[in-house]
Design an enzyme around this catalytic site. Structure first.
Site, PDB file in Angstrom:
ATOM      1  CB  SER A 124      -1.377  -0.259   1.023  1.00  0.00           C
ATOM      2  OG  SER A 124      -1.735   1.102   1.753  1.00  0.00           O
ATOM      3  CE1 TYR A 149      -3.753  -3.168   5.462  1.00  0.00           C
ATOM      4  CE2 TYR A 149      -3.928  -0.455   5.243  1.00  0.00           C
ATOM      5  CZ  TYR A 149      -3.584  -1.773   4.930  1.00  0.00           C
ATOM      6  OH  TYR A 149      -4.020  -1.950   3.336  1.00  0.00           O
ATOM      7  CE  LYS A 153      -1.601  -4.707   3.710  1.00  0.00           C
ATOM      8  NZ  LYS A 153      -1.263  -6.344   3.091  1.00  0.00           N
TER       9      LYS A 153
HETATM   10  P1  NAD Z   1     -10.916  -7.485   1.114  1.00  0.00           P
HETATM   11  O1  NAD Z   1     -11.149  -7.639   2.564  1.00  0.00           O
HETATM   12  O2  NAD Z   1     -12.044  -7.238   0.145  1.00  0.00           O
HETATM   13  O3  NAD Z   1      -9.883  -8.756   0.405  1.00  0.00           O
HETATM   14  C1  NAD Z   1      -9.278  -9.300   1.426  1.00  0.00           C
HETATM   15  C2  NAD Z   1     -10.172 -10.916   1.458  1.00  0.00           C
HETATM   16  O4  NAD Z   1      -8.714 -11.673   1.676  1.00  0.00           O
HETATM   17  C3  NAD Z   1     -11.277 -11.161   1.950  1.00  0.00           C
HETATM   18  O5  NAD Z   1     -11.937 -12.028   0.992  1.00  0.00           O
HETATM   19  C4  NAD Z   1     -11.149 -11.984   3.630  1.00  0.00           C
HETATM   20  O6  NAD Z   1     -11.951 -12.494   3.495  1.00  0.00           O
HETATM   21  C5  NAD Z   1      -9.981 -12.194   2.950  1.00  0.00           C
HETATM   22  N1  NAD Z   1      -8.735 -12.876   4.043  1.00  0.00           N
HETATM   23  C6  NAD Z   1      -8.170 -11.992   4.731  1.00  0.00           C
HETATM   24  N2  NAD Z   1      -7.840 -13.231   5.671  1.00  0.00           N
HETATM   25  C7  NAD Z   1      -7.128 -13.953   5.417  1.00  0.00           C
HETATM   26  C8  NAD Z   1      -6.727 -15.416   5.566  1.00  0.00           C
HETATM   27  N3  NAD Z   1      -5.770 -15.266   7.061  1.00  0.00           N
HETATM   28  N4  NAD Z   1      -6.763 -16.196   5.417  1.00  0.00           N
HETATM   29  C9  NAD Z   1      -7.701 -16.523   4.007  1.00  0.00           C
HETATM   30  N5  NAD Z   1      -8.887 -14.787   3.605  1.00  0.00           N
HETATM   31  C10 NAD Z   1      -8.722 -14.134   3.931  1.00  0.00           C
HETATM   32  O7  NAD Z   1      -9.907  -6.165   1.058  1.00  0.00           O
HETATM   33  P2  NAD Z   1      -9.201  -5.776  -0.689  1.00  0.00           P
HETATM   34  O8  NAD Z   1      -9.645  -4.305  -0.893  1.00  0.00           O
HETATM   35  O9  NAD Z   1     -10.039  -6.691  -1.924  1.00  0.00           O
HETATM   36  O10 NAD Z   1      -7.424  -5.910  -0.041  1.00  0.00           O
HETATM   37  C11 NAD Z   1      -7.016  -6.470  -1.280  1.00  0.00           C
HETATM   38  C12 NAD Z   1      -5.358  -6.697  -0.413  1.00  0.00           C
HETATM   39  O11 NAD Z   1      -5.460  -5.387  -1.015  1.00  0.00           O
HETATM   40  C13 NAD Z   1      -5.060  -6.860   1.917  1.00  0.00           C
HETATM   41  O12 NAD Z   1      -4.323  -6.906   1.686  1.00  0.00           O
HETATM   42  C14 NAD Z   1      -5.557  -5.400   1.184  1.00  0.00           C
HETATM   43  O13 NAD Z   1      -4.438  -4.488   3.047  1.00  0.00           O
HETATM   44  C15 NAD Z   1      -4.380  -4.498   0.146  1.00  0.00           C
HETATM   45  N6  NAD Z   1      -4.759  -3.392  -0.411  1.00  0.00           N
HETATM   46  C16 NAD Z   1      -6.253  -3.103  -0.226  1.00  0.00           C
HETATM   47  C17 NAD Z   1      -6.059  -1.002  -0.094  1.00  0.00           C
HETATM   48  C18 NAD Z   1      -7.565  -0.529  -0.719  1.00  0.00           C
HETATM   49  O14 NAD Z   1      -7.639   0.500  -0.162  1.00  0.00           O
HETATM   50  N7  NAD Z   1      -8.506  -1.598  -0.759  1.00  0.00           N
HETATM   51  C19 NAD Z   1      -5.491  -0.519  -0.107  1.00  0.00           C
HETATM   52  C20 NAD Z   1      -4.002  -1.120  -0.414  1.00  0.00           C
HETATM   53  C21 NAD Z   1      -3.397  -2.526  -0.064  1.00  0.00           C
END
Ligand code: NAD
Ligand code: UDP
Length: 338
Positions: A124, A149, A153
């Site tokens: 991120s 958080y 990362k």
């Molecule tokens: P999201 O919560 O929609 O998706 C994450 C998925 O991971 C979910 O389906 C959840 O059920 C699953 N999950 C969480 N912990 C788990 C575990 N221990 N085992 C198996 N499954 C697990 O989030 P997103 O927005 O799709 O983000 C995906 C990734 O990108 C994350 O790592 C997040 O930190 C990163 N990210 C997101 C953003 C944002 O703004 N959406 C920005 C930067 C980074």
């Protein structure tokens, strides 16, 4: 050969599944559904007319993950699984370090057992903290994070660097996302936050659909174009395509590769609100509130390195982002429970 997508039922994961399937990859999804719905993947299957092998497992469960690797020939892993709420991370730091840091470490151990060495990691822009200048390039300092958080990362990034130095068989790609918004153009899949949305665009969408009374604009006294916070919003489909490009570019590589995935354009809170009003055809109530603690004034990417190295570019406009969010939100006012 298949690509294993951890967290593939989530917001970014589900959109990336579509782009991977359309690019001809076979995929397998492992997701414990702690922040997502099985319905998202069912809709991906419908949209692509393909079947996705799905495992409702936690990435920290090495026995269950071993079974996934035994059942499929995995070529690479895209690791989305993790927790992402900044506010929640300050309340439950241990849970965040366990899920995001230990989860990644345990995944890598299983990958090594099966000699699968190619991992794409969801990082991120938060790892840059409050940048001294914008736009942000990949070589700018990281680590001045302001919450658990962000630190989770940053720790994983450092861990991947150390592992790749110690063993040159590893092939790691770190993708630093800016602000993903929007939805698939079908309106069938999109972001489905649980409870009150923390992020700007999902909150505006819920005001537009009548689920929230008004938007709180967190601060109008920043040193930015109109005083409100500026971010780099990137359409979710552009972001998903960035993963396909990264996977293809580094298929046969080793070492560590780091890219910003952003649009390169900074937009203010009020600009996003205005764009959304145009998409939904309504004036949306909003009120200026004090700054949100921990927020920075301005953050946007220099995406030039990713554009050149991955032959990838974000192409969707802000209007497409708000139009597509509105199509998803108005068609599914209660998300996947509709
Ligand atoms: P999201 O919560 O929609 O998706 C994450 C998925 O991971 C979910 O389906 C959840 O059920 C699953 N999950 C969480 N912990 C788990 C575990 N221990 N085992 C198996 N499954 C697990 O989030 P997103 O927005 O799709 O983000 C995906 C990734 O990108 C994350 O790592 C997040 O930190 C990163 N990210 C997101 C953003 C944002 O703004 N959406 C920005 C930067 C980074
Ligand atoms: N923001 C806002 N009201 C909200 C949510 C967010 O004014 O209800 C602002 C926030 O202060 C920031 C921008 O919108 O300037 C983007 O916030 P978001 O939480 O979506 O992303 P992040 O701050 O993590 O980049």
């Amino acid at each position: 050969m298949s690509i294993l997508i951890t967290g593939g039922a989530g917001y970014i994961g589900s959109h990336t599944c579509i782009e991977l399937l359309e690019a001809g990859f076979n995929i397998v999804v492992a997701d414990n559904l702690c922040n997502s719905s099985r319905e998202a993947l069912k809709r991906v299957e419908k949209l692509t007319n393909k079947t996705i092998p799905f495992y409702p497992v936690d990435v920290r469960n090495q026995k269950a993950m071993t079974d996934v690797f035994k059942a499929h020939t995995i070529e690479a892993v895209i690791h989305f699984a993790g927790l992402k709420s900044v506010g929640q991370s300050t309340q439950m730091p241990r849970t965040y370090y366990d899920n995001n840091v230990i989860g990644t470490l345990k995944l890598i151990e299983v990958m090594e057992q099966f000699d699968v060495r190619h991992l794409v990691f969801s990082s991120s822009a938060t790892v840059y903290g409050d940048p001294s200048t914008v736009p942000i390039t990949e070589d700018m300092p990281t680590g001045a994070t302001t919450n658990p958080y962000g630190r989770s990362k940053y720790i994983v990034e450092e861990m991947l660097k150390d592992i790749s130095i110690a063993d040159d068989k590893w092939n790691f790609t770190i993708l630093r996302y800016f602000n993903p918004v929007g939805a698939h153009k079908s309106g069938q899949i999109g972001e489905d936050p649980k409870g009150i949305p923390n992020n700007l665009v999902p909150f505006i969408a819920q005001v537009a659909v009548g689920k929230r009374e008004q938007l709180s604009v967190f601060g109008d006294d920043y040193d930015t174009k109109d005083g409100t916070g500026v971010r780099d919003y990137i359409h979710i489909v552009d972001l998903a395509e960035g993963h396909v490009a990264a996977l293809k570019t580094h298929r046969q590589d080793s070492g560590l590769h780091i890219y910003n995935l952003g649009s390169g354009t900074g937009s203010s809170v009020l600009e996003m609100l205005k764009a959304f009003e145009k998409s939904c055809g309504k004036t949306l109530p909003h009120a200026i509130q004090p700054r949100r603690p921990g927020d920075i004034a301005e953050c946007y990417a220099d995406p030039a390195f990713a554009q050149k190295a991955l032959n990838w570019k974000a192409t969707h406009t802000i209007e497409a982002m708000t139009d597509d969010t509105w199509r998803w939100q108005s068609g599914n006012p209660n998300g996947y429970e509709s």
